[in-house]
Design a protein around this motif. Structure first.
Motif: not given
Length: 195
Positions: A101-127
Motif C-alpha cells: 500500500k504505497a503512500d501517494g498511490a490511488p486507492d485502485d492501484l495495486v502495487v506488487r513487489v517481487q522479492t524472490g526466490p523466483a524473480i520473473n520477467g526481463t524488466d531489469l534487462r530491458d530497463a
C-alpha cells in the motif's frame, strides 16, 4: 590414400577440443553471471537517475498512458518499462510477491513487489534500452541474460533482507515495471529497504 586419411585425422584431432557433457552450459552460466554482475550496477544507477515518485507517475498514467510511457519509460515491446519509487506498508504476499500500500498511490492501484526466490520477467534487462538482442548469439542467451540480471539483483539488493517476514512492515522501493495494466504494477526492485 591411407596416408592422406591419417594426416587428415591428425589435423582434425589437433584442432578439436573435447568438452565434458554439461561443460558448455556451465561456461555459458559463468559468462552470464559475469555479465550480470558488471551490468546490474549500471542498470540500478540508470533507474535511480530516472525513477519517478509513485504519485506523479500514477497521475501521469491515469491522464494519458501513452504519453506517460514516452515521457518516463523505455520501450519494452508489449508496454514500456517504467522506473518508480515509493514508500508503503507491505500487505499479503504469495510466492515472494507482496502487495504494498504505497503512500501517494490511488486507492485502485495495486502495487506488487517481487522479492524472490523466483524473480520473473526481463524488466531489469530491458530497463535502460541499451541491452539489445544483437549483443547475444541467440534468443536463449538473451533470455539467460535477463535471468542472470534478476539473480544479480537478488544477490546485491535482497540477500540481507528477510523476505519471508515483510508483511506489516514499511518499505521503500525503487524499481521498474512493465506498463501493461495501468491499475496493476508488478515491480522488480533495484533498491529495497525495510524500516
Amino acid at each position: 590414400m591411407i596416408g592422406v586419411a591419417v594426416a587428415l585425422l591428425a589435423v582434425m584431432a589437433w584442432d578439436t577440443t573435447v568438452m565434458p557433457i554439461g561443460a558448455e552450459e556451465e561456461q555459458e552460466g559463468a559468462k552470464m553471471a559475469r555479465f550480470a554482475e558488471e551490468e546490474f550496477p549500471k542498470i540500478r544507477e540508470d533507474i535511480d537517475s530516472r525513477a519517478v515518485d509513485i504519485d506523479e507517475l500514477s497521475s501521469a498514467i491515469a491522464e494519458d498512458q501513452s504519453a506517460a510511457g514516452e515521457k518516463y519509460g523505455v520501450s519494452g515491446g508489449v508496454g514500456p518499462i517504467m522506473p518508480v519509487t515509493f514508500t508503503g506498508v507491505v500487505g499479503e504476499g504469495a510466492s515472494g510477491t507482496y502487495e504494498v500500500k504505497a503512500d501517494g498511490a490511488p486507492d485502485d492501484l495495486v502495487v506488487r513487489v517481487q522479492t524472490g526466490p523466483a524473480i520473473n520477467g526481463t524488466d531489469l534487462r530491458d530497463a535502460t534500452g541499451e541491452i539489445e538482442f544483437g549483443q547475444f548469439k541467440n534468443q536463449i542467451e538473451y533470455q539467460n541474460a535477463g535471468a542472470a540480471l534478476n539473480d544479480a539483483m537478488k544477490a546485491q539488493v535482497l540477500s540481507d533482507i528477510d523476505t519471508q517476514a515483510l508483511e506489516g512492515k514499511t518499505v521503500t522501493v525503487m524499481g521498474v515495471f512493465q506498463l501493461i495494466n495501468p491499475n496493476n504494477w508488478l515491480v522488480t526492485p533495484v533498491d529495497f529497504s525495510v524500516e
